[in-house]
Design a protein around this motif. Structure first.
Motif, short mmCIF file in Angstrom:
data_model
loop_
_atom_site.label_atom_id
_atom_site.label_comp_id
_atom_site.label_asym_id
_atom_site.label_seq_id
_atom_site.Cartn_x
_atom_site.Cartn_y
_atom_site.Cartn_z
N SER A 25 57.69 -38.45 49.32
CA SER A 25 58.05 -37.26 49.42
C SER A 25 58.56 -36.59 48.13
N GLU A 26 59.09 -37.38 47.17
CA GLU A 26 59.38 -36.79 45.90
C GLU A 26 58.33 -36.61 45.09
N LYS A 27 57.45 -37.41 45.03
CA LYS A 27 56.04 -37.10 44.12
C LYS A 27 55.33 -36.03 44.72
N ALA A 28 55.29 -35.91 46.15
CA ALA A 28 54.54 -34.67 46.57
C ALA A 28 55.14 -33.56 46.74
N ASN A 29 56.87 -33.55 46.25
CA ASN A 29 57.49 -32.29 46.12
C ASN A 29 57.74 -31.68 47.74
N ILE A 30 57.74 -32.59 48.56
CA ILE A 30 58.16 -31.99 49.86
C ILE A 30 59.48 -32.78 50.65
N GLU A 54 46.85 -31.75 50.50
CA GLU A 54 46.33 -32.08 49.05
C GLU A 54 47.47 -32.65 48.02
N ALA A 55 48.68 -32.25 48.26
CA ALA A 55 49.74 -32.67 47.27
C ALA A 55 50.06 -34.07 47.93
N ILE A 56 49.96 -34.24 48.86
CA ILE A 56 50.42 -35.95 49.37
C ILE A 56 49.21 -36.98 48.97
N LEU A 57 47.94 -36.36 49.08
CA LEU A 57 46.85 -37.31 48.49
C LEU A 57 46.90 -37.50 47.14
#
Length: 239
Positions: free
Chosen positions: A22-27, A48-51
């Motif tokens: 979640s930190e890397k995907a900014n969510i 797309e952010a998670i991928l």
């Protein structure tokens, strides 16, 4: 498998915890948890952010077989639906081009085989022309094909002597010569030489199998077979 469960599987395989991803995907972690538990559907941007955070290309997220097994589950995301529709169009174009190529092979094969069988490009006929002798420039071109006695005026004095002299001069040059041609040269033709001319007349024709025609038939059959095999393979390559 659902989108959420598949995302969770990838996260676990990448050894990432929910907080790390979640930190890397900014969510928010809570939002990621809802996505993984299929309680919420991510937008295309968040998906797309998670991928991207897991370094997974969109094309590798779900296989074509998995998608076809449960298309409704994945079509909920417009980006996935668009991806597989585009992939389907590309497959259809590739399939159509493949069939065009197979058809072209068969058409070329038929044309090649027919050309070799009918000898339309390379003749199987040999035309043999015969010349009876070398004709000097001041002599009739058909002198060796005429009655020599008719060439001397019998009303002139000494015509017998002239006739013998003419026969004597023609004898060394009265030698037969043959020429073979793969194409028809007409009933006769004249060949100019440094010391005279030769009249060649068609003597006979004969059939001689041309290797080139055999090769055309071989390649024709080969192309037809390749085209036919292509149509069979197409059903397995593009089910």
């Amino acid at each position: 498998m659902t989108i959420g469960k598949l995302l969770k599987e990838y996260r676990v395989s990448k050894n990432l915890s929910q907080p790390e991803l979640s930190e890397k995907a900014n969510i928010e972690q809570s939002y990621l948890s809802k996505i993984e538990n299929d309680k919420s559907l991510p937008s295309d941007e968040i998906f797309e952010a998670i991928l991207l955070a897991m370094d997974i290309p969109l094309a590798e997220f779900v296989s074509k077989e998995e998608y076809l097994a449960s298309p409704n589950s994945y079509n909920q995301l417009p980006i996935l639906k668009q991806h597989f529709e585009q992939q389907k169009k590309q497959t259809q174009v590739s399939q159509r081009n493949f069939l065009y190529l197979c058809t072209l092979f068969i058409a070329l094969g038929v044309a090649s085989f027919y050309s070799g069988w009918r000898a339309t490009l390379f003749s199987d006929q040999i035309y043999i022309y015969e010349s009876n002798g070398l004709v000097l420039k001041n002599e009739p071109i058909d002198i060796f094909n005429r009655n020599i006695a008719d060439l001397v005026d019998r009303s002139e004095p000494g015509h017998e002597q002239k006739l013998r002299k003419l026969r004597f001069s023609l004898a060394p040059r009265n030698t037969n010569e043959y020429q073979n041609h793969s194409s028809y040269m007409g009933e006769d033709y004249v060949q100019n030489l440094p010391d005279g001319r030769r009249l060649f007349r068609l003597d006979k024709t004969k059939y001689v199998p041309n290797v080139a025609n055999g090769m055309l038939q071989f390649f024709g059959v080969l192309l037809i077979c390749l085209g036919a095999i292509g149509f069979i393979v197409e059903r397995k390559v593009y089910p």
